[in-house]
Motif scaffolding. Structure first.
Motif, PDB file in Angstrom:
ATOM      1  N   GLU A 166     -24.129 -75.287 -43.198  1.00 50.04           N
ATOM      2  CA  GLU A 166     -24.637 -76.556 -42.698  1.00 50.04           C
ATOM      3  C   GLU A 166     -23.924 -76.863 -41.375  1.00 50.04           C
ATOM      4  O   GLU A 166     -22.719 -76.742 -41.261  1.00 50.04           O
ATOM      5  N   GLY A 167     -24.700 -77.265 -40.362  1.00 48.37           N
ATOM      6  CA  GLY A 167     -24.102 -77.631 -39.079  1.00 48.37           C
ATOM      7  C   GLY A 167     -23.419 -76.475 -38.401  1.00 48.37           C
ATOM      8  O   GLY A 167     -22.444 -76.648 -37.673  1.00 48.37           O
ATOM      9  N   ALA A 168     -23.931 -75.249 -38.605  1.00 43.71           N
ATOM     10  CA  ALA A 168     -23.272 -74.055 -38.080  1.00 43.71           C
ATOM     11  C   ALA A 168     -23.125 -74.095 -36.559  1.00 43.71           C
ATOM     12  O   ALA A 168     -22.080 -73.728 -36.018  1.00 43.71           O
ATOM     13  N   ASP A 169     -24.157 -74.568 -35.863  1.00 43.32           N
ATOM     14  CA  ASP A 169     -24.105 -74.596 -34.397  1.00 43.32           C
ATOM     15  C   ASP A 169     -23.013 -75.537 -33.898  1.00 43.32           C
ATOM     16  O   ASP A 169     -22.273 -75.207 -32.973  1.00 43.32           O
ATOM     17  N   SER A 170     -22.930 -76.725 -34.512  1.00 48.23           N
ATOM     18  CA  SER A 170     -21.925 -77.680 -34.062  1.00 48.23           C
ATOM     19  C   SER A 170     -20.515 -77.178 -34.364  1.00 48.23           C
ATOM     20  O   SER A 170     -19.584 -77.412 -33.593  1.00 48.23           O
ATOM     21  N   ILE A 171     -20.350 -76.462 -35.475  1.00 48.13           N
ATOM     22  CA  ILE A 171     -19.034 -75.900 -35.808  1.00 48.13           C
ATOM     23  C   ILE A 171     -18.669 -74.794 -34.824  1.00 48.13           C
ATOM     24  O   ILE A 171     -17.521 -74.700 -34.367  1.00 48.13           O
ATOM     25  N   ARG A 172     -19.649 -73.950 -34.488  1.00 46.87           N
ATOM     26  CA  ARG A 172     -19.364 -72.890 -33.505  1.00 46.87           C
ATOM     27  C   ARG A 172     -18.995 -73.496 -32.159  1.00 46.87           C
ATOM     28  O   ARG A 172     -18.106 -73.001 -31.460  1.00 46.87           O
ATOM     29  N   THR A 173     -19.686 -74.575 -31.772  1.00 46.92           N
ATOM     30  CA  THR A 173     -19.347 -75.251 -30.517  1.00 46.92           C
ATOM     31  C   THR A 173     -17.925 -75.775 -30.560  1.00 46.92           C
ATOM     32  O   THR A 173     -17.164 -75.659 -29.594  1.00 46.92           O
ATOM     33  N   ALA A 174     -17.547 -76.354 -31.706  1.00 43.31           N
ATOM     34  CA  ALA A 174     -16.193 -76.891 -31.857  1.00 43.31           C
ATOM     35  C   ALA A 174     -15.144 -75.785 -31.805  1.00 43.31           C
ATOM     36  O   ALA A 174     -14.091 -75.954 -31.178  1.00 43.31           O
ATOM     37  N   THR A 175     -15.409 -74.647 -32.459  1.00 41.10           N
ATOM     38  CA  THR A 175     -14.433 -73.553 -32.430  1.00 41.10           C
ATOM     39  C   THR A 175     -14.357 -72.934 -31.036  1.00 41.10           C
ATOM     40  O   THR A 175     -13.285 -72.521 -30.599  1.00 41.10           O
ATOM     41  N   ASP A 176     -15.491 -72.897 -30.328  1.00 40.66           N
ATOM     42  CA  ASP A 176     -15.464 -72.405 -28.943  1.00 40.66           C
ATOM     43  C   ASP A 176     -14.594 -73.307 -28.078  1.00 40.66           C
ATOM     44  O   ASP A 176     -13.834 -72.830 -27.223  1.00 40.66           O
ATOM     45  N   SER A 177     -14.692 -74.619 -28.314  1.00 42.57           N
ATOM     46  CA  SER A 177     -13.871 -75.569 -27.566  1.00 42.57           C
ATOM     47  C   SER A 177     -12.391 -75.334 -27.862  1.00 42.57           C
ATOM     48  O   SER A 177     -11.549 -75.405 -26.955  1.00 42.57           O
ATOM     49  N   ILE A 178     -12.091 -75.029 -29.125  1.00 42.25           N
ATOM     50  CA  ILE A 178     -10.701 -74.752 -29.498  1.00 42.25           C
ATOM     51  C   ILE A 178     -10.208 -73.482 -28.806  1.00 42.25           C
ATOM     52  O   ILE A 178      -9.070 -73.424 -28.313  1.00 42.25           O
ATOM     53  N   ARG A 179     -11.039 -72.454 -28.759  1.00 39.55           N
ATOM     54  CA  ARG A 179     -10.618 -71.199 -28.103  1.00 39.55           C
ATOM     55  C   ARG A 179     -10.316 -71.436 -26.625  1.00 39.55           C
ATOM     56  O   ARG A 179      -9.343 -70.895 -26.086  1.00 39.55           O
ATOM     57  N   VAL A 180     -11.148 -72.239 -25.966  1.00 41.59           N
ATOM     58  CA  VAL A 180     -10.924 -72.535 -24.543  1.00 41.59           C
ATOM     59  C   VAL A 180      -9.627 -73.326 -24.378  1.00 41.59           C
ATOM     60  O   VAL A 180      -8.800 -73.009 -23.515  1.00 41.59           O
ATOM     61  N   ALA A 181      -9.451 -74.363 -25.208  1.00 42.68           N
ATOM     62  CA  ALA A 181      -8.239 -75.181 -25.117  1.00 42.68           C
ATOM     63  C   ALA A 181      -6.995 -74.360 -25.440  1.00 42.68           C
ATOM     64  O   ALA A 181      -5.941 -74.518 -24.811  1.00 42.68           O
ATOM     65  N   PHE A 182      -7.124 -73.451 -26.424  1.00 45.63           N
ATOM     66  CA  PHE A 182      -5.991 -72.604 -26.791  1.00 45.63           C
ATOM     67  C   PHE A 182      -5.611 -71.674 -25.634  1.00 45.63           C
ATOM     68  O   PHE A 182      -4.430 -71.500 -25.313  1.00 45.63           O
ATOM     69  N   LYS A 183      -6.626 -71.092 -25.009  1.00 45.75           N
ATOM     70  CA  LYS A 183      -6.362 -70.161 -23.902  1.00 45.75           C
ATOM     71  C   LYS A 183      -5.584 -70.862 -22.795  1.00 45.75           C
ATOM     72  O   LYS A 183      -4.617 -70.311 -22.247  1.00 45.75           O
ATOM     73  N   GLU A 184      -5.984 -72.095 -22.486  1.00 46.19           N
ATOM     74  CA  GLU A 184      -5.297 -72.851 -21.438  1.00 46.19           C
ATOM     75  C   GLU A 184      -3.878 -73.217 -21.876  1.00 46.19           C
ATOM     76  O   GLU A 184      -2.919 -73.061 -21.108  1.00 46.19           O
ATOM     77  N   ALA A 185      -3.752 -73.688 -23.124  1.00 49.55           N
ATOM     78  CA  ALA A 185      -2.431 -74.076 -23.612  1.00 49.55           C
ATOM     79  C   ALA A 185      -1.501 -72.871 -23.670  1.00 49.55           C
ATOM     80  O   ALA A 185      -0.318 -72.967 -23.300  1.00 49.55           O
ATOM     81  N   TYR A 186      -2.015 -71.738 -24.112  1.00 50.41           N
ATOM     82  CA  TYR A 186      -1.184 -70.548 -24.241  1.00 50.41           C
ATOM     83  C   TYR A 186      -0.734 -70.045 -22.874  1.00 50.41           C
ATOM     84  O   TYR A 186       0.395 -69.560 -22.704  1.00 50.41           O
ATOM     85  N   SER A 187      -1.619 -70.181 -21.886  1.00 47.44           N
ATOM     86  CA  SER A 187      -1.260 -69.779 -20.524  1.00 47.44           C
ATOM     87  C   SER A 187      -0.076 -70.605 -20.021  1.00 47.44           C
ATOM     88  O   SER A 187       0.882 -70.070 -19.445  1.00 47.44           O
ATOM     89  N   HIS A 188      -0.131 -71.918 -20.261  1.00 51.04           N
ATOM     90  CA  HIS A 188       0.986 -72.781 -19.851  1.00 51.04           C
ATOM     91  C   HIS A 188       2.233 -72.483 -20.674  1.00 51.04           C
ATOM     92  O   HIS A 188       3.357 -72.571 -20.172  1.00 51.04           O
ATOM     93  N   LEU A 189       2.032 -72.127 -21.939  1.00 53.07           N
ATOM     94  CA  LEU A 189       3.166 -71.779 -22.791  1.00 53.07           C
ATOM     95  C   LEU A 189       3.863 -70.532 -22.265  1.00 53.07           C
ATOM     96  O   LEU A 189       5.099 -70.456 -22.257  1.00 53.07           O
ATOM     97  N   GLU A 190       3.087 -69.571 -21.794  1.00 55.15           N
ATOM     98  CA  GLU A 190       3.670 -68.345 -21.223  1.00 55.15           C
ATOM     99  C   GLU A 190       4.483 -68.671 -19.972  1.00 55.15           C
ATOM    100  O   GLU A 190       5.537 -68.071 -19.729  1.00 55.15           O
ATOM    101  N   GLU A 191       3.996 -69.622 -19.164  1.00 53.00           N
ATOM    102  CA  GLU A 191       4.751 -70.038 -17.980  1.00 53.00           C
ATOM    103  C   GLU A 191       6.096 -70.639 -18.407  1.00 53.00           C
ATOM    104  O   GLU A 191       7.136 -70.360 -17.808  1.00 53.00           O
ATOM    105  N   THR A 192       6.036 -71.462 -19.439  1.00 56.34           N
ATOM    106  CA  THR A 192       7.266 -72.077 -19.950  1.00 56.34           C
ATOM    107  C   THR A 192       8.231 -71.000 -20.432  1.00 56.34           C
ATOM    108  O   THR A 192       9.431 -71.037 -20.137  1.00 56.34           O
ATOM    109  N   TYR A 193       7.690 -70.016 -21.157  1.00 55.91           N
ATOM    110  CA  TYR A 193       8.516 -68.939 -21.698  1.00 55.91           C
ATOM    111  C   TYR A 193       9.189 -68.152 -20.572  1.00 55.91           C
ATOM    112  O   TYR A 193      10.363 -67.781 -20.672  1.00 55.91           O
ATOM    113  N   ASP A 194       8.462 -67.935 -19.506  1.00 52.14           N
ATOM    114  CA  ASP A 194       9.017 -67.176 -18.375  1.00 52.14           C
ATOM    115  C   ASP A 194      10.225 -67.883 -17.763  1.00 52.14           C
ATOM    116  O   ASP A 194      11.102 -67.243 -17.187  1.00 52.14           O
TER     117      ASP A 194
END
Length: 570
Positions: free
Chosen positions: A332-360
């Motif tokens: 149920e609501g598969a499209d909206s869930i996929r949209t939400a998980t896609d949003s999480i993947r994009v946000a994660f990619k950005e957050a992880y990139s900044h996290l790597e900068e911090t780690y450096d």
């Protein structure tokens, strides 16, 4: 000149198809069709073709109904473009707010909006419980509700049965009832609408039986009350409640995903700020700090950086696993869930990139800098596991059966921030005790637990010494279970303190609260919500539903009654 030539042409084509199929329509009450004003057209839902039939009474007056239909229909490569051309309204059945506002605008423009207030096809062919949307639309716009009832469409194509789209000569009866203006409380008005529709459908069935009968006994398309083989109203309602529960779960899941995406974006900004802060330290400051650093301090910094690196790897793994499992579980609501998980993947990619900068830049940070970064990552991992562990398929993997003992660590799992037991948690534990489960509360010697809220559960209270070792906590759990004649495999333990790590491995069902110490989160198979948010109550409710359904499946299994009869010598 036709107001809507596309709609008019499509209806003309549909009538040609209906003629080829030999469908025989009997329509009464067309005088009730509004000639130029708006109305909410409500229809009982018995078959997949209902919306194509219900528009027929309106063609005489060149009125066109804009139906609200599930979003998935609009995604179909053939049906989708047609639905959009006819200006029908897509509905996300897990969140109908946008479609509601769309429908209101059309009504205010004196359009006809078609709704199936039962939401889904009635398997019993009786009028199901209604949603309040039709009433709320009518009350908000001042437009009437126009019931258009149908009997016979389920013979062409309905849920769970083969379609019959050839020449079947199927009779279909429709009745357009007088317009009705709902007043007062929407819930009460919806109940009145149900009464109007139910009485109308029963009368229409009587007319159908008189004109087309006798109705064949046991036929799948005939309601059970008329001797047919359709499920009873109660049986169909039970199935519908399961569907609605799944939609409710998806709504909560989508909210969790949106909140987590926001948290990832916020953390990304924090990591970026940390990277700039650490990177702005001058080389002179770094040389001075390095010169003054003892060998022991250097080892501590190296160890902290290695821990941060390992935590970052788990962060990536945890978020990716959560997103994959969420997307996999979506029905149920598969499209909206996929949209939400896609949003999480994009946000994660950005957050992880900044996290790597911090780690450096962590070479230039103090131990406090390491700990700050670790704490942020740790909380994100815990949150991702909490979302993951609410998925039904996760529970099937990690919980073998309903626990007979519930053990709660008072300070981290039972009491909220004010030291009180949340009402929902107390209610859940008392209900389990009344059902035969044993409740065990563990608390530190320095604590004074207030257990009045669960006194009716007669909890077994275990005091553990202040600063008790993991082995001491495990021994306390083992002794309590032995005294109560309960097995570890049937026990569920809710905990959040690090010294409960071994005890969690000792019991059959370990549950770690989301704000637990990091070593517990790192290895947790099941993360539940915090005490403040009623994590214990939520987990018990999940278990109760899961194993209640399993029991019903066993009860309804084919051959069970025959086996019981044979065992009883019947």
């Amino acid at each position: 000149m036709f107001k809507d030539p596309v709609y008019f042409a499509v209806i003309g084509l549909a009538r040609t198809v209906f003629f080829a199929q030999g469908l025989k329509f009997t329509v009464t009450g067309t005088e009730n069709v509004p000639k130029d004003s708006g109305a909410v057209v409500v229809t009982n839902h018995t078959g997949y073709m209902d919306f194509t039939y219900v528009g027929l009474p309106f063609r005489k007056y060149r009125r066109y109904v804009r139906f609200m239909a599930k979003k998935e229909v609009f995604d179909h490569p053939i049906a989708g473009p047609i639905m959009r051309a006819l200006k029908h309204i897509p509905v996300d059945r897990t969140d109908g707010s946008k479609s509601f506002e769309h429908a209101v605008r059309l009504l205010e423009n004196d359009e006809l909006v078609g709704i199936f207030p039962e939401s889904t096809i009635s398997r019993s062919f009786e009028v199901k419980n209604l949603k309040s949307g039709a009433v709320r639309m009518a009350q908000r716009t001042g437009k009437p509700i126009l019931p258009v009832l149908i009997v016979g469409s389920q013979r062409v194509w309905t849920k769970g049965h083969p379609k019959h789209l050839g020449r079947t000569n199927t009779p279909i009866h429709m009745a357009v009832l007088p317009p009705w203006y709902p007043e007062g409380d929407p819930a009460e008005a919806t109940a009145k609408l149900h009464q109007i529709m139910d009485e109308g459908v029963r009368a229409l069935w009587d007319e159908y039986a008189a004109a087309e009968g006798p109705l064949p006994a046991g036929a799948y398309w005939v309601p059970a009350r008329l001797g047919g083989g359709a499920p009873t109203f109660e049986e169909a309602q039970a199935e519908d409640l399961k569907v609605e529960a799944e939609r409710q779960r998806v709504r909560h899941l989508r909210a969790d995903l949106a909140a987590f995406a926001d948290k990832l974006r916020e953390s990304g900004r924090e990591f970026s700020a940390s990277a700039r802060e650490f990177g702005d330290q001058t080389k002179a400051q770094l040389r001075d700090a390095t010169a003054a650093m003892s060998e022991e301090s250097a080892r501590a910094r190296l160890q902290a950086k290695e821990q941060t690196s390992a935590m970052m790897a788990q962060f990536r793994q945890s978020v990716e696993q959560m997103a994959d499992e969420v997307a996999e579980s979506a029905k149920e609501g598969a499209d909206s869930i996929r949209t939400a998980t896609d949003s999480i993947r994009v946000a994660f990619k950005e957050a992880y990139s900044h996290l790597e900068e911090t780690y450096d830049h962590l070479e230039e940070a103090s131990i406090a800098g390491f700990e700050q970064t670790q704490q942020s990552v740790f909380r994100l991992i815990a949150q991702s596991k909490l979302i993951r562990d609410k998925l039904p398929q996760r529970l099937e993997k990690i919980v073998p059966g309903m626990p007979d003992t519930f053990i709660v660590d008072y300070s981290t799992s039972l009491a909220d921030g004010s030291g009180q037991i949340p009402e929902a948690t107390a209610k859940a534990l008392v209900e389990q005790a009344e059902a035969g489960a044993t409740i065990v509360v563990m608390h530190g010697a320095e604590e004074e637990p207030d257990l009045q809220a669960i006194a009716a559960a007669d909890p077994h209270v275990v005091e553990i010494p202040e600063g008790a070792s993991p082995q001491a906590v495990t021994n306390a759990v083992a002794v309590a279970l032995k005294e109560l004649a309960r097995e570890p495999g049937g026990a569920m333990l809710f905990a959040g303190r690090e010294n409960f790590a071994e005890a969690l491995m000792y019991v059959g069902i370990p549950a770690v609260v989301v704000d637990a110490d990091w070593p517990l989160i790192r290895t947790a198979d099941w993360v539940v919500d915090s005490a403040d948010n009623g994590g214990v109550a939520s987990a018990i409710e999940i278990l109760r539903k899961r194993f209640a359904e399993d029991a019903k499946d066993v009860e309804d299994a084919p051959g069970k009654k025959g086996a019981e009869d044979a065992k009883g010598g019947k």
